[in-house]
Enzyme design. Structure first.
Site, PDB file in Angstrom:
ATOM      1  N   LYS A   1       2.776   9.864   0.602  1.00  0.00           N
ATOM      2  CA  LYS A   1       1.525   9.623   1.311  1.00  0.00           C
ATOM      3  C   LYS A   1       0.403  10.332   0.562  1.00  0.00           C
ATOM      4  O   LYS A   1       0.650  11.254  -0.221  1.00  0.00           O
ATOM      5  CB  LYS A   1       1.603  10.168   2.741  1.00  0.00           C
ATOM      6  CG  LYS A   1       0.705   9.446   3.725  1.00  0.00           C
ATOM      7  CD  LYS A   1       1.256   8.089   4.143  1.00  0.00           C
ATOM      8  CE  LYS A   1       0.353   7.417   5.171  1.00  0.00           C
ATOM      9  NZ  LYS A   1       0.906   6.171   5.685  1.00  0.00           N
TER      10      LYS A   1
ATOM     11  N   ASP B   1      -4.382   2.931   4.568  1.00  0.00           N
ATOM     12  CA  ASP B   1      -4.134   3.604   5.839  1.00  0.00           C
ATOM     13  C   ASP B   1      -5.516   3.696   6.503  1.00  0.00           C
ATOM     14  O   ASP B   1      -6.416   2.936   6.152  1.00  0.00           O
ATOM     15  CB  ASP B   1      -3.487   4.977   5.611  1.00  0.00           C
ATOM     16  CG  ASP B   1      -2.921   5.585   6.899  1.00  0.00           C
ATOM     17  OD1 ASP B   1      -3.649   6.354   7.549  1.00  0.00           O
ATOM     18  OD2 ASP B   1      -1.770   5.281   7.263  1.00  0.00           O
TER      19      ASP B   1
END
Length: 446
Positions: free
Chosen positions: A126, A166
């Site tokens: 991430k 995201d």
């Protein structure tokens, strides 16, 4: 918590002070793994948990850029490449003022298990930045993305690390990031980023996938009690990409979606959310729900501030951000008769809220299972890029549906195997962990 896990958990907290969200994500997984440690002592002997909690690589870098007035701005960029036992690191980039290392580590840790549950050959990672794209011009966003990628490019690749979008990172940002990567590397490496535009390597269904998948998972849970979500009253938090497509799929399946929210307030539309208007306001105009309410007029109620969970629902879909649904809201939803909760966001329910739902017998789908449709379709995009192919919407959606049903069944079967039928939290955590742990053991001490 199981005695064999306490030492590992204490070590994680000591080595990562102040990273509250990361600690919460670790605790949530560890609480489920006691039976696994008893059944698989080899995991304890090889310190799999301790290794799993330590990212393979943590990258923090400076992102300098100039705003439209010519003033130099400085942000911080992150990429946590967490675990590559199953494949290249895979996970989104988040651009939001709240981003710091603890947030990125929590998201990356969750991503390991989520990606494992999809059955696709992808590891967990991430990244992101504390940059806020809201209120910035396209030119400012482009300059930031170009500066961000000028550092990130050296750490990513289709066989190394594949970022996606995201919160705060949509098609616009992915386009700027990809353009800079291509410019620096002199390679048209389509598989290095997912969430791309359809005309340059993107996949149909990718924008819809997380929201669609969340509702498909909720529907599968509901069917275990003899009734789908058709005809049920649904409340969704958020009004971004995930929430919009969760609303769309729920409506397709015959549910009545009556409320959604943004950071300023929420709307209640008893006739059902007008999806076309919502998309116009949020996606085209980048407006607020207050604008939606003004155009709908007296047909809707707009509540400034407050909690969308004050609205009665049989199905609740938290699709906004972490820890948005707390214990008080969970108690209220249970009293109002909620039957199904599926997390479209990452860890949107606090541990106390999850405990309330589970004690009340509510079907609860944790984010690592329920919202895995986004990363699963990203992996399908990677497949299409690798084969220089492009699939139809129908074929891709069918594959997404198969994957989500498979995730549901895997979680349900694992919970049953470990003596807690219907506990999707335990099922998701154990199924994901065991797959990654076995791969780590097979690859030696790495």
């Amino acid at each position: 918590m199981h005695a064999k896990l306490l030492a590992a958990r204490d070590q994680v907290l000591a080595r990562n002070p102040g990273e509250i969200e990361f600690h919460q994500a670790v605790d949530e997984v560890f609480e489920s793994l006691g039976p696994v440690m008893d059944r698989h002592p080899e995991f304890v002997e090889a310190a799999v948990l301790e290794r799993l909690c330590e990212p393979e690589r943590q990258i923090i870098f400076r992102v300098p850029w100039t705003d439209d007035s010519g003033k130099v701005q400085i942000n911080r960029g992150f990429r946590v490449e967490y675990n590559s036992a199953l494949g290249p690191y895979k996970g989104g980039l988040r651009f939001h003022p709240s981003v710091y290392l603890g947030i990125v580590k929590f998201l990356g840790f969750e991503q390991i298990f989520k990606n494992a549950l999809t059955g696709m050959p992808i590891g967990g990672g991430k990244g992101g930045s504390d940059f806020d794209p809201r209120g910035r011009s396209d030119a400012e966003v482009m300059r930031f993305c170009q500066s961000f990628m000028t550092e990130l490019y050296r750490h990513i690749g289709e066989y190394t690390d594949v970022p996606a979008g995201d919160i705060g990172v949509g098609g616009r940002e992915i386009g700027y990031l990809f353009g800079q990567y291509k410019r620096i590397t002199n390679r048209y490496e389509s598989g290095v980023l997912t969430g791309k535009g359809l005309s340059w390597g993107g996949s149909l269904v990718r924008p819809e996938a997380t929201g669609y998948g969340t509702v498909l998972f909720a529907n599968e849970m509901a069917k275990t009690r003899g009734r789908s979500i058709e005809g049920r009253r649904v409340v969704v938090s958020g009004s971004g990409n995930v929430a919009i497509y969760a609303i769309a799929k729920a409506q397709q399946l015959g549910a009545q979606v009556v409320a959604c929210s943004d950071s300023s307030g929420y709307v209640v539309d008893e006739d059902g959310i007008d999806l076309d208007l919502l998309r116009q306001v949020k996606e085209v105009e980048r407006g607020r729900l207050k604008d939606y309410a003004l155009r709908r007029g007296s047909a809707v109620a707009y509540v400034e501030g407050g909690s969308v969970w004050d609205v009665d629902a049989e199905v609740a879909l938290p699709c906004a951000t972490q820890n948005e649904l707390g214990e008080t809201a969970a108690v209220r939803l249970v009293k109002a008769g909620v039957k199904v909760v599926a997390e479209g966001a990452n860890m949107p329910s606090t541990p106390e809220a999850v405990a309330v739902f589970q004690k009340a017998g509510v079907l609860f789908g944790p984010g690592k299972a329920a919202n895995a449709g986004g990363v699963a379709t990203s992996a399908l995009e990677m497949q299409q890029n690798a084969s220089r192919d492009s699939w139809t919407f129908e074929h891709t959606e069918e594959r997404l549906s198969e994957i989500m049903v498979g995730i549901h069944d895997r979680c349900a079967a694992t919970a049953e195997e470990y003596g807690q039928p219907g506990n999707y939290v335990l099922g998701a955590n154990i199924a994901g962990f065991v797959k990654v742990a076995k791969a780590m053991l097979a690859q030696g001490l790495i």
